[in-house]
Design a protein around this motif. Structure first.
Motif, short mmCIF file in Angstrom:
data_model
loop_
_atom_site.label_atom_id
_atom_site.label_comp_id
_atom_site.label_asym_id
_atom_site.label_seq_id
_atom_site.Cartn_x
_atom_site.Cartn_y
_atom_site.Cartn_z
N ASP A 161 32.52 41.81 47.49
CA ASP A 161 32.46 41.09 46.22
C ASP A 161 32.59 42.03 45.02
OD1 ASP A 161 32.10 38.76 47.63
OD2 ASP A 161 29.90 38.82 47.49
N ILE A 162 32.27 43.29 45.21
CA ILE A 162 32.35 44.28 44.13
C ILE A 162 33.57 45.17 44.29
CG2 ILE A 162 31.21 46.28 43.10
CD1 ILE A 162 28.55 44.99 43.65
N PHE A 163 33.75 45.74 45.47
CA PHE A 163 34.86 46.66 45.70
C PHE A 163 36.11 45.86 46.05
CE2 PHE A 163 30.96 48.96 46.73
CZ PHE A 163 31.08 50.03 45.86
N THR A 164 36.66 45.23 45.02
CA THR A 164 37.83 44.38 45.18
C THR A 164 39.11 45.17 44.91
OG1 THR A 164 37.72 43.70 42.86
CG2 THR A 164 36.49 42.38 44.46
N TRP A 165 40.23 44.52 45.19
CA TRP A 165 41.52 45.13 44.93
C TRP A 165 41.72 45.33 43.43
CZ3 TRP A 165 45.02 48.14 46.53
CH2 TRP A 165 46.32 48.11 46.02
N LEU A 225 39.38 46.01 41.21
CA LEU A 225 38.62 47.20 40.83
C LEU A 225 39.35 48.47 41.24
CD1 LEU A 225 36.06 48.48 39.68
CD2 LEU A 225 34.99 48.21 41.93
N ALA A 226 39.96 48.45 42.42
CA ALA A 226 40.71 49.62 42.88
C ALA A 226 41.89 49.90 41.94
CB ALA A 226 41.21 49.41 44.31
N LYS A 227 42.57 48.84 41.50
CA LYS A 227 43.69 49.03 40.56
C LYS A 227 43.20 49.56 39.22
CE LYS A 227 45.51 44.90 40.79
NZ LYS A 227 46.47 43.79 40.54
N THR A 228 42.03 49.07 38.78
CA THR A 228 41.47 49.55 37.52
C THR A 228 41.15 51.04 37.58
OG1 THR A 228 40.53 47.37 37.05
CG2 THR A 228 39.59 49.25 35.86
N VAL A 229 40.53 51.47 38.68
CA VAL A 229 40.21 52.89 38.86
C VAL A 229 41.49 53.72 38.91
CG1 VAL A 229 39.14 54.58 40.40
CG2 VAL A 229 38.03 52.38 40.00
N ALA A 230 42.48 53.22 39.64
CA ALA A 230 43.74 53.96 39.76
C ALA A 230 44.44 54.09 38.41
CB ALA A 230 44.66 53.27 40.77
N MET A 231 44.45 53.01 37.64
CA MET A 231 45.10 53.07 36.33
C MET A 231 44.35 54.00 35.39
SD MET A 231 46.47 49.20 35.53
CE MET A 231 44.84 48.44 35.69
N GLY A 232 43.02 54.00 35.46
CA GLY A 232 42.24 54.90 34.62
C GLY A 232 42.51 56.35 34.95
N GLN A 233 42.63 56.65 36.22
CA GLN A 233 42.91 58.04 36.61
C GLN A 233 44.35 58.44 36.31
OE1 GLN A 233 40.32 60.12 37.43
NE2 GLN A 233 39.43 58.20 36.70
N PHE A 234 45.24 57.46 36.28
CA PHE A 234 46.61 57.76 35.86
C PHE A 234 46.64 58.18 34.40
CE2 PHE A 234 50.64 56.12 34.01
CZ PHE A 234 51.51 57.03 34.62
N LEU A 235 45.87 57.48 33.55
CA LEU A 235 45.77 57.87 32.15
C LEU A 235 45.15 59.27 32.02
CD1 LEU A 235 44.50 54.58 30.44
CD2 LEU A 235 46.85 55.42 30.63
N ALA A 236 44.13 59.55 32.84
CA ALA A 236 43.50 60.87 32.80
C ALA A 236 44.50 61.95 33.21
CB ALA A 236 42.28 60.90 33.72
N SER A 237 45.38 61.65 34.16
CA SER A 237 46.38 62.65 34.58
C SER A 237 47.39 62.91 33.47
CB SER A 237 47.10 62.16 35.85
OG SER A 237 47.87 61.00 35.58
N LEU A 238 47.68 61.89 32.66
CA LEU A 238 48.59 62.08 31.53
C LEU A 238 47.96 62.99 30.47
CD1 LEU A 238 50.02 58.47 31.13
CD2 LEU A 238 51.21 60.48 32.03
N ILE A 239 46.67 62.80 30.22
CA ILE A 239 45.96 63.69 29.30
C ILE A 239 45.93 65.11 29.87
CG2 ILE A 239 43.73 64.22 28.26
CD1 ILE A 239 43.28 61.34 27.80
#
Length: 406
Positions: free
Chosen positions: A35-39, A41-55
């Motif tokens: 109920d918490i570790f959904t797809w 949420l996984a996409k949100t984490v991945a997108m956030g880390q993609f932004l961090a990689s750009l920085i």
């Protein structure tokens, strides 16, 4: 007669407390990680880390320009990114029709986007300038000031409702930043100047506050207006302001650059990273929030460090991995529970573009009232059974048959 409110008596009822305890126990017992570790949420984490990689990409290219080629032109780097935004998104606004056209937007809100462009440009400039006066450790610690400022501004202007889990998650992320700073100190990476630490720290706090204002304005614009409008206006005014500032402050530094293909490639890489970051961040902000995005960007320094292990021979510490895990745990916990606007205080949209929520509610109430009056009139036998709309049109139509209603 007791002075106690009946609600207080009910609230202190032992049976109610037992029911609450049993409810909490049932929730814990029925907890399902799926109920918490959904797809999503996984996409949100991945997108956030993609932004961090750009920085991370902007940091690595800037480090190469400064250390290997002794290039000191941060405003030129920002100018290239804003120019790319202007060439794509501002041009897209230019060919739009109706209220979304660039000239219509400028006619209504030019001064708002001028201020937003100024805030965004100076946020980028002041944090780079701070490296000349204070240490890397101070910048990493004080740069986190953007998170509480974003939360306060979101609560005040966007009516965002934060729950206890969100505050706990922020504290967890900040603990991860503390572990990262501690690892830097143990590894001897307390780099930077100490010529005027107080001025440098003040610039970092100013930059964090400006970033917070820009992020909250971005969240409002992309959720209530348009992502292309935000990027087009920031690209337009960011190009103008950074170009003027570049000509005033850095014309000598730019003239002294010994251009070759490697320097040109580093500038191009920085511009592309910045352009992609600005293009993708509104998508993540619209999906989550400005606070969540800033939490995800806390790992950018760690990603830069991991690149520096191979590129700049930095020393490794296990605390870096601990810091990364702690920050990711806090980020996941923050996004596990949604932050929603306060339903008691709806946030209206721009009038004339997408309509006003208050006006919409008022119109709905008027329609309901009129329909109710129609039914009462028909029951009482008033009128020949015409509806209110038909009677209104009949009253407004003159003998010639042409309606006078505009």
């Amino acid at each position: 007669m007791s002075d106690k409110d009946p609600g207080d008596i009910i609230a202190t009822d032992p049976r109610e407390k037992d029911d609450r305890r049993s409810l909490i126990v049932r929730k814990i017992w029925n907890f399902n990680p799926k109920d918490i570790f959904t797809w999503e949420l996984a996409k949100t984490v991945a997108m956030g880390q993609f932004l961090a990689s750009l920085i991370c990409g902007t940091a690595v290219t800037s480090q190469y320009l400064a250390s290997d080629y002794h290039v000191d032109a941060p405003m030129l780097q920002s100018f290239m990114g804003y120019t790319l935004l202007c060439l794509t998104y501002t041009t897209a606004l230019l060919f739009r029709t109706g209220d979304g056209n660039m000239f219509q937007i400028l006619k209504r809100k030019w001064w708002k986007y001028l201020l937003l462009g100024l805030v965004d440009v100076e946020a980028n400039y002041t944090v780079v300038k701070a490296y000349q006066y204070t240490t890397l450790t101070s910048i990493q610690m004080l740069d986190c000031f953007v998170i509480p400022v974003v939360m306060v501004l979101s609560w005040w202007f966007l009516k965002t409702c934060y729950r206890p889990i969100h505050y706990i998650s922020v504290v967890i992320c900040l603990l991860g930043v503390g572990a990262m700073v501690g690892a830097d100190l143990l590894a001897g990476r307390d780099q930077g100047s100490t010529s005027d630490i107080l001025l440098g720290d003040g610039l970092v706090l100013l930059s964090a506050s400006l970033y917070a204002v820009s992020n909250v304005c971005q969240e409002y614009t992309v959720k209530h207006l348009s992502r292309v409008e935000f990027l087009g206006m920031v690209g337009l005014f960011g190009t103008l302001i950074s170009g003027i500032q570049l000509g005033i402050l850095e014309h000598t530094n730019v003239a002294n650059i010994q251009w070759d293909w490697s320097i040109a490639m580093l500038f191009a890489a920085y511009g592309l990273c910045m352009y992609t970051l600005y293009s993708c961040m509104p998508i993540v902000v619209k999906k989550t929030s400005a606070t969540a995005v800033n939490l995800s960007l806390l790992t950018a320094d760690l990603l830069s460090l991991f690149c520096g292990l191979f590129l700049f021979q930095y020393k490794f510490s296990c605390l870096y991995m601990v810091s990364l895990v702690i920050i990711l745990i806090g980020f996941i916990a923050f996004n596990a529970v949604a932050t929603t606007p306060n339903p008691a205080e709806p946030l209206g949209q721009e009038e004339g573009v997408h309509g006003n929520s208050y006006d919409t509610i008022t119109k709905q109430e008027v329609v309901v009232t009129v329909q109710g009056e129609e039914k009462e009139e028909q029951k009482a036998g008033e009128g020949p059974g015409l509806t209110w709309r038909e009677r209104t049109q009949d009253e407004e139509t003159p003998a010639g048959g042409r309606s006078t209603k505009m």
